[in-house]
Design a protein around this motif. Structure first.
Motif, PDB file in Angstrom:
ATOM      1  N   LEU A 160       0.824  -1.220   0.000  1.00 51.53           N
ATOM      2  CA  LEU A 160       0.000   0.000   0.000  1.00 51.53           C
ATOM      3  C   LEU A 160       0.852   1.262   0.000  1.00 51.53           C
ATOM      4  O   LEU A 160       0.562   2.230  -0.690  1.00 51.53           O
ATOM      5  CB  LEU A 160      -0.912   0.024   1.231  1.00 51.53           C
ATOM      6  CG  LEU A 160      -2.264  -0.653   1.116  1.00 51.53           C
ATOM      7  CD1 LEU A 160      -3.073  -0.397   2.374  1.00 51.53           C
ATOM      8  CD2 LEU A 160      -3.026  -0.117  -0.115  1.00 51.53           C
ATOM      9  N   TYR A 161       1.898   1.232   0.804  1.00 49.07           N
ATOM     10  CA  TYR A 161       2.805   2.376   0.873  1.00 49.07           C
ATOM     11  C   TYR A 161       3.385   2.673  -0.518  1.00 49.07           C
ATOM     12  O   TYR A 161       3.394   3.820  -0.981  1.00 49.07           O
ATOM     13  CB  TYR A 161       3.935   2.114   1.881  1.00 49.07           C
ATOM     14  CG  TYR A 161       5.090   3.075   1.713  1.00 49.07           C
ATOM     15  CD1 TYR A 161       5.004   4.384   2.197  1.00 49.07           C
ATOM     16  CD2 TYR A 161       6.237   2.693   1.011  1.00 49.07           C
ATOM     17  CE1 TYR A 161       6.051   5.286   1.998  1.00 49.07           C
ATOM     18  CE2 TYR A 161       7.274   3.582   0.807  1.00 49.07           C
ATOM     19  CZ  TYR A 161       7.184   4.877   1.311  1.00 49.07           C
ATOM     20  OH  TYR A 161       8.205   5.767   1.100  1.00 49.07           O
ATOM     21  N   LEU A 162       3.863   1.618  -1.172  1.00 50.05           N
ATOM     22  CA  LEU A 162       4.482   1.809  -2.487  1.00 50.05           C
ATOM     23  C   LEU A 162       3.469   2.364  -3.487  1.00 50.05           C
ATOM     24  O   LEU A 162       3.801   3.187  -4.346  1.00 50.05           O
ATOM     25  CB  LEU A 162       5.072   0.484  -3.004  1.00 50.05           C
ATOM     26  CG  LEU A 162       6.306  -0.032  -2.247  1.00 50.05           C
ATOM     27  CD1 LEU A 162       6.629  -1.466  -2.662  1.00 50.05           C
ATOM     28  CD2 LEU A 162       7.530   0.862  -2.488  1.00 50.05           C
ATOM     29  N   GLN A 163       2.224   1.910  -3.319  1.00 41.76           N
ATOM     30  CA  GLN A 163       1.161   2.411  -4.193  1.00 41.76           C
ATOM     31  C   GLN A 163       0.995   3.929  -3.999  1.00 41.76           C
ATOM     32  O   GLN A 163       0.917   4.687  -4.973  1.00 41.76           O
ATOM     33  CB  GLN A 163      -0.137   1.702  -3.822  1.00 41.76           C
ATOM     34  CG  GLN A 163      -1.224   1.798  -4.846  1.00 41.76           C
ATOM     35  CD  GLN A 163      -2.419   0.935  -4.440  1.00 41.76           C
ATOM     36  OE1 GLN A 163      -2.871   0.986  -3.287  1.00 41.76           O
ATOM     37  NE2 GLN A 163      -2.909   0.148  -5.364  1.00 41.76           N
ATOM     38  N   GLY A 164       0.974   4.345  -2.752  1.00 43.72           N
ATOM     39  CA  GLY A 164       0.843   5.772  -2.451  1.00 43.72           C
ATOM     40  C   GLY A 164       2.036   6.561  -2.964  1.00 43.72           C
ATOM     41  O   GLY A 164       1.881   7.630  -3.580  1.00 43.72           O
ATOM     42  N   LEU A 165       3.208   6.019  -2.721  1.00 42.78           N
ATOM     43  CA  LEU A 165       4.432   6.694  -3.163  1.00 42.78           C
ATOM     44  C   LEU A 165       4.424   6.855  -4.686  1.00 42.78           C
ATOM     45  O   LEU A 165       4.823   7.892  -5.226  1.00 42.78           O
ATOM     46  CB  LEU A 165       5.652   5.876  -2.714  1.00 42.78           C
ATOM     47  CG  LEU A 165       7.029   6.503  -2.936  1.00 42.78           C
ATOM     48  CD1 LEU A 165       7.198   7.740  -2.052  1.00 42.78           C
ATOM     49  CD2 LEU A 165       8.137   5.497  -2.646  1.00 42.78           C
ATOM     50  N   ARG A 166       3.944   5.830  -5.348  1.00 40.84           N
ATOM     51  CA  ARG A 166       3.869   5.862  -6.817  1.00 40.84           C
ATOM     52  C   ARG A 166       2.986   7.032  -7.272  1.00 40.84           C
ATOM     53  O   ARG A 166       3.347   7.766  -8.191  1.00 40.84           O
ATOM     54  CB  ARG A 166       3.318   4.524  -7.328  1.00 40.84           C
ATOM     55  CG  ARG A 166       3.132   4.443  -8.836  1.00 40.84           C
ATOM     56  CD  ARG A 166       3.130   3.013  -9.345  1.00 40.84           C
ATOM     57  NE  ARG A 166       2.292   2.122  -8.538  1.00 40.84           N
ATOM     58  CZ  ARG A 166       2.749   1.052  -7.880  1.00 40.84           C
ATOM     59  NH1 ARG A 166       4.009   0.722  -7.933  1.00 40.84           N
ATOM     60  NH2 ARG A 166       1.923   0.307  -7.167  1.00 40.84           N
ATOM     61  N   SER A 167       1.848   7.199  -6.599  1.00 40.88           N
ATOM     62  CA  SER A 167       0.955   8.301  -6.964  1.00 40.88           C
ATOM     63  C   SER A 167       1.647   9.644  -6.740  1.00 40.88           C
ATOM     64  O   SER A 167       1.586  10.532  -7.581  1.00 40.88           O
ATOM     65  CB  SER A 167      -0.307   8.282  -6.109  1.00 40.88           C
ATOM     66  OG  SER A 167      -1.006   7.115  -6.330  1.00 40.88           O
ATOM     67  N   ARG A 168       2.292   9.729  -5.573  1.00 46.42           N
ATOM     68  CA  ARG A 168       2.942  10.997  -5.241  1.00 46.42           C
ATOM     69  C   ARG A 168       4.030  11.353  -6.255  1.00 46.42           C
ATOM     70  O   ARG A 168       4.173  12.507  -6.647  1.00 46.42           O
ATOM     71  CB  ARG A 168       3.561  10.890  -3.838  1.00 46.42           C
ATOM     72  CG  ARG A 168       4.470  12.053  -3.479  1.00 46.42           C
ATOM     73  CD  ARG A 168       5.149  11.832  -2.133  1.00 46.42           C
ATOM     74  NE  ARG A 168       6.510  12.324  -2.148  1.00 46.42           N
ATOM     75  CZ  ARG A 168       7.436  11.953  -1.276  1.00 46.42           C
ATOM     76  NH1 ARG A 168       7.164  11.056  -0.339  1.00 46.42           N
ATOM     77  NH2 ARG A 168       8.650  12.469  -1.356  1.00 46.42           N
ATOM     78  N   LEU A 169       4.795  10.357  -6.688  1.00 42.60           N
ATOM     79  CA  LEU A 169       5.955  10.663  -7.520  1.00 42.60           C
ATOM     80  C   LEU A 169       5.687  10.612  -9.015  1.00 42.60           C
ATOM     81  O   LEU A 169       6.558  10.939  -9.820  1.00 42.60           O
ATOM     82  CB  LEU A 169       7.105   9.694  -7.178  1.00 42.60           C
ATOM     83  CG  LEU A 169       7.633   9.801  -5.732  1.00 42.60           C
ATOM     84  CD1 LEU A 169       8.716   8.757  -5.492  1.00 42.60           C
ATOM     85  CD2 LEU A 169       8.183  11.203  -5.451  1.00 42.60           C
ATOM     86  N   ALA A 170       4.472  10.200  -9.365  1.00 45.83           N
ATOM     87  CA  ALA A 170       4.157  10.047 -10.791  1.00 45.83           C
ATOM     88  C   ALA A 170       4.417  11.352 -11.546  1.00 45.83           C
ATOM     89  O   ALA A 170       5.015  11.360 -12.624  1.00 45.83           O
ATOM     90  CB  ALA A 170       2.706   9.613 -10.966  1.00 45.83           C
ATOM     91  N   SER A 171       3.999  12.464 -10.946  1.00 45.53           N
ATOM     92  CA  SER A 171       4.153  13.742 -11.637  1.00 45.53           C
ATOM     93  C   SER A 171       5.600  14.240 -11.598  1.00 45.53           C
ATOM     94  O   SER A 171       5.947  15.212 -12.257  1.00 45.53           O
ATOM     95  CB  SER A 171       3.244  14.783 -10.988  1.00 45.53           C
ATOM     96  OG  SER A 171       3.624  14.922  -9.630  1.00 45.53           O
ATOM     97  N   LYS A 172       6.443  13.570 -10.815  1.00 48.42           N
ATOM     98  CA  LYS A 172       7.847  14.004 -10.693  1.00 48.42           C
ATOM     99  C   LYS A 172       8.779  13.145 -11.535  1.00 48.42           C
ATOM    100  O   LYS A 172      10.002  13.170 -11.354  1.00 48.42           O
ATOM    101  CB  LYS A 172       8.289  13.942  -9.220  1.00 48.42           C
ATOM    102  CG  LYS A 172       7.410  14.721  -8.268  1.00 48.42           C
ATOM    103  CD  LYS A 172       7.635  16.218  -8.447  1.00 48.42           C
ATOM    104  CE  LYS A 172       6.598  17.070  -7.725  1.00 48.42           C
ATOM    105  NZ  LYS A 172       6.379  16.747  -6.333  1.00 48.42           N
TER     106      LYS A 172
END
Ligand SMILES: Cc1cc2nc3c(=O)[nH]c(=O)nc-3n(C[C@H](O)[C@H](O)[C@H](O)COP(=O)(O)OP(=O)(O)OC[C@H]3O[C@@H](n4cnc5c(N)ncnc54)[C@H](O)[C@@H]3O)c2cc1C
Lengths: 245, 456
Positions: A160-172
């Motif tokens: 779940l954490y990695l999923q969230g991190l993925r969302s956060r960093l997608a735009s970066k």
């Protein structure tokens, strides 16, 4: 190009390091056993003629050191393009039920420690707007089972954490990949007597490398585990409880 | 750190006879290997590489086995001199893969590349170049070993020389080799410039062999089904590492054709119907193999793989012998006449061997438990025909011991202690050294117990 391997002395970690070194990456091997990480680094230098170095790293001690480690690696080998979180700790379910300190260790290694170091890596990559983070989770994290729910829940949380991190960093422009491993031929599975085929660390490593290169977000290895987990997840709780899994 | 995981596994040598259940650990690093040693709970211990020895040399039924195949780190390499230190579980194939592109080859290789360096030292293996290069151990500079005392000690020709000597060809009985330093051989290319020659009988074999002394590598296949005037007919192969220019002319030679035939016959998957090797199929194969090769001489430049490791292309070819497994009989005899007597016994026994290999060793005798010495060596693979086969092998032992020859322990699973002592007169000196380093017999194997090399 540089790859940072966290938890570098496991067979999967070493096989991944080998694949990246063969592709010309410099390799930072971070592990508790620095001496062994140093030997592994020497091995990569000799086999592939790349730069490789061992670094001291403990997932659970000194969370503050995690950011320092990333800086140290970048100062010696250059910006980290790919980071692999390869450490994990199965623990003993029975012992964990009897003694919370044991359970806590399982949770901290697999979840807290992983999150701490991922954050450190993420900050560095985010500021550059480039990079790839690979987290080794597990099919055990898909459903709570009586026989290993401490390990399973920590891995589930990591997923779940990695999923969230993925969302956060997608735009970066930072790629985050979750790898859900089934049985790979490692010390964890050495004892296992199972009819399910066990994959070699080399094959798993090649699959991880290929998937990372293609920007895959989540994948199962070996692939058929996706199907197996689909079935397992679809079993109603009422029934699942009675299955001694 | 957690304690060592010991898992019960079925282990066997390449002959799949015998098969035993043992507690095994598979350390991932040198430190885990030391850990396994301390976690053995007083049991006897043995290192096991890839189990490419045929019989029980790498087996230990009452005790624990340390699988060394994951100890495969390369630790030091000097580009200029070709001196290399690697952990014991690295395979010969891996060494070639990594260092051939840089102009280095492994100085002595066996007939398969899937052997570990530890196993190569433990059996002091010989290649097709014994006359020129000796055995694998001759190219080892030093070793780091885990001893019965629990200490890690370095040994070489200068340092603990007795331990070094007793470990090379020591069948794993002096300790666990953790890593070793070996001298690689400089080569211009991996290709082999070779000649193959069909010969009609043993006399012709010995004649060609005598004329081939300036070829680095020699080996022959012989048909041991034939008797009479055709006894000992076969194909002689001799070669040397090709120059870079020659390597560019790599061609399909007769060797590839016979290799391909062997592959088809040995491909385990073709044997779903259980048409296993028996005298009739072996005879057919031998006939075809011989005639596939054109009469006379043949020149070609071939890759190192078909030349050195012709059967590696067929995975698990040992399974074609079925559940009963098979036994190899490899011996060396200093006298040519004895080869004839041996072939006669075999062809009369009606128990055929598939792919018999013959070659002449150089004069060097390595002592201890090492196998090669001056003379002719013959390696025969027999399906496990049971009692009649064992009886015949006992007869062969007599013939071999009579002329001062010996049987290769790395391929044995049935030699008697008494015969062994006749064949290896230097065993007592070896035993003294072993007793000094391992007085309690921590390191043992089924082979060592059978031959009386360690406490029963
Ligand atoms: C197709 C084929 C062709 C072959 N051709 C040849 C040939 O041409 N010449 C030849 O000499 N042999 C030949 N062999 C035999 C083979 O080379 C040897 O048996 C070799 O020792 C196998 O290596 P391994 O890693 O499988 O060792 P194993 O079979 O696992 O072990 C062999 C011995 O070495 C010891 N050992 C292994 N690792 C260590 C260690 N780390 N420390 C201490 N002791 C250790 C074991 O205890 C055992 O006694 C052949 C075998 C096959 C299957």
């Amino acid at each position: 190009m540089t790859v940072l391997i966290l938890g570098a002395t496991s067979p999967i970690a070493q096989a991944v390091a080998d694949v990246y070194a063969a592709a010309g990456f410099s390799v930072a091997l971070a592990a508790r056993d620095v001496e062994e990480a140093g030997r592994a680094a020497r091995d990569l230098q000799i086999r592939h003629g790349v730069e490789a170095r061992g670094f001291a790293f403990d997932a659970c001690e000194d969370f503050e050191r995690h950011a320092a480690l990333v800086s140290e690696v970048e100062a010696t080998l250059g910006p980290v393009d790919v980071a692999l979180v390869a450490f994990g700790f199965m623990g003993d379910q029975q012992a964990s039920e009897e003694d919370f300190e044991k359970a806590r260790r399982v949770i901290e290694v697999n979840y807290t420690g992983a999150v701490s170091v991922c954050e450190a890596v993420a900050r560095a990559m985010e500021s550059r707007g480039a990079g790839s983070i690979i987290g080794l989770s597990s099919v055990a994290g898909e459903r709570g089972r009586a026989s290993n729910y401490f390990y399973g829940s920590a891995k589930g949380a990591l997923t779940l954490y990695l999923q969230g991190l993925r969302s956060r960093l997608a735009s970066k422009n930072v790629h985050v990949m979750t790898v859900k491993l089934g049985f790979v031929d490692t010390p964890m599975t050495f004892e296992l007597e199972t009819g399910i085929p066990v994959a070699s660390p080399q094959k798993a490593a090649q699959a991880i490398f290929n998937a990372q290169g293609r920007g895959v977000e989540t994948f199962y290895y070996p692939r058929f585990w996706g199907g197996i987990m689909g079935v397992i997840k679809s079993i109603p709780e009422k029934v699942f409880k009675r299955l001694s899994l | 750190m957690s304690t060592t995981t010991w898992a019960s596994k079925s282990l066997a040598g390449w002959g799949r006879y015998p098969i035993v259940d043992t507690l095994c650990a598979r350390p991932e690093s040198q430190s885990q290997t030391l850990k396994a040693f301390h976690d053995r709970q007083g049991d006897a211990l043995l290192a096991h590489g890839f189990g490419r020895s045929y019989g029980d040399a790498a087996l230990l039924s009452q005790g624990r086995v340390v699988l060394t195949r994951r100890l495969k780190k390369m630790l030091e390499f000097d580009e200029a001199s070709g001196l290399l230190r690697v952990e014991a579980g690295v395979t010969i194939g891996e060494l070639i893969e990594v260092f051939l592109p840089r102009g280095w080859f492994v100085p002595v290789v066996p007939g398969t590349q899937f052997v570990s360096m530890g196993g190569a030292i433990g059996c002091n293996i010989h290649g097709k170049n014994h006359g020129h290069a000796g055995c694998f151990g001759d190219h080892v500079r030093s070793m780091e070993m885990l001893l019965a005392s629990g200490e890690v000690v370095r040994c070489s020709r200068e340092e603990h020389e007795d331990l070094f000597w007793a470990t090379i060809g020591g069948m794993g009985l002096t300790g666990i080799i953790l890593n070793a330093e070996i001298q690689l051989q400089a080569v211009e290319s991996g290709a082999i410039e070779m000649e193959s020659i069909r010969f009609n009988n043993l006399d012709e074999f010995f004649q060609i062999s005598a004329e081939s002394s300036d070829y680095f590598h020699t080996v022959s296949w012989i048909d041991c089904v034939k008797s009479g005037a055709q006894m000992g007919r076969g194909i002689f192969m001799r070669g040397r590492h090709a120059s870079a220019a020659q390597a560019r002319t790599l061609s399909e030679g007769p060797l590839e054709r016979v290799v391909e035939l062997a592959q088809r016959v040995l491909d385990g998957r073709a044997f779903e119907s259980n048409v296993l090797l028996n005298r009739a199929t072996i005879r057919l194969f031998n006939e075809a193999y011989y005639h596939k090769h054109p009469a006379g001489e043949h020149h070609s430049v071939v890759g190192y793989e078909p030349f050195f490791f012709p059967l590696d292309a067929v995975e698990n070819w040992n399974y074609v012998y079925g559940k009963r497994g098979f036994l190899q009989y490899q011996m060396v005899v200093p006298e040519r006449e004895a080869v004839r007597d041996i072939l006669k016994v075999i062809s009369e026994s009606k128990m055929a061997s598939f792919l018999a290999v013959i070659k002449e060793f150089g004069d060097q005798d390595h002592g201890g438990l090492s196998f090669p010495c001056g003379g002719t060596t013959l390696a025969l693979d027999f399906p496990n025909f049971g009692e009649p086969l064992l009886t015949m092998m006992d007869r062969l032992d007599e013939l071999v011991a009579e002329v001062g020859g010996r049987v290769y322990l790395g391929k044995d699973s049935r030699l008697s202690a008494e015969m062994f002592r006749r064949m290896y007169p230097t065993w007592e000196r070896w035993r003294e050294v072993r007793d000094r380093w391992d007085p309690q017999g921590v390191f043992q194997s089924d082979l060592s117990r059978r031959l009386g090399l360690t406490p029963a």
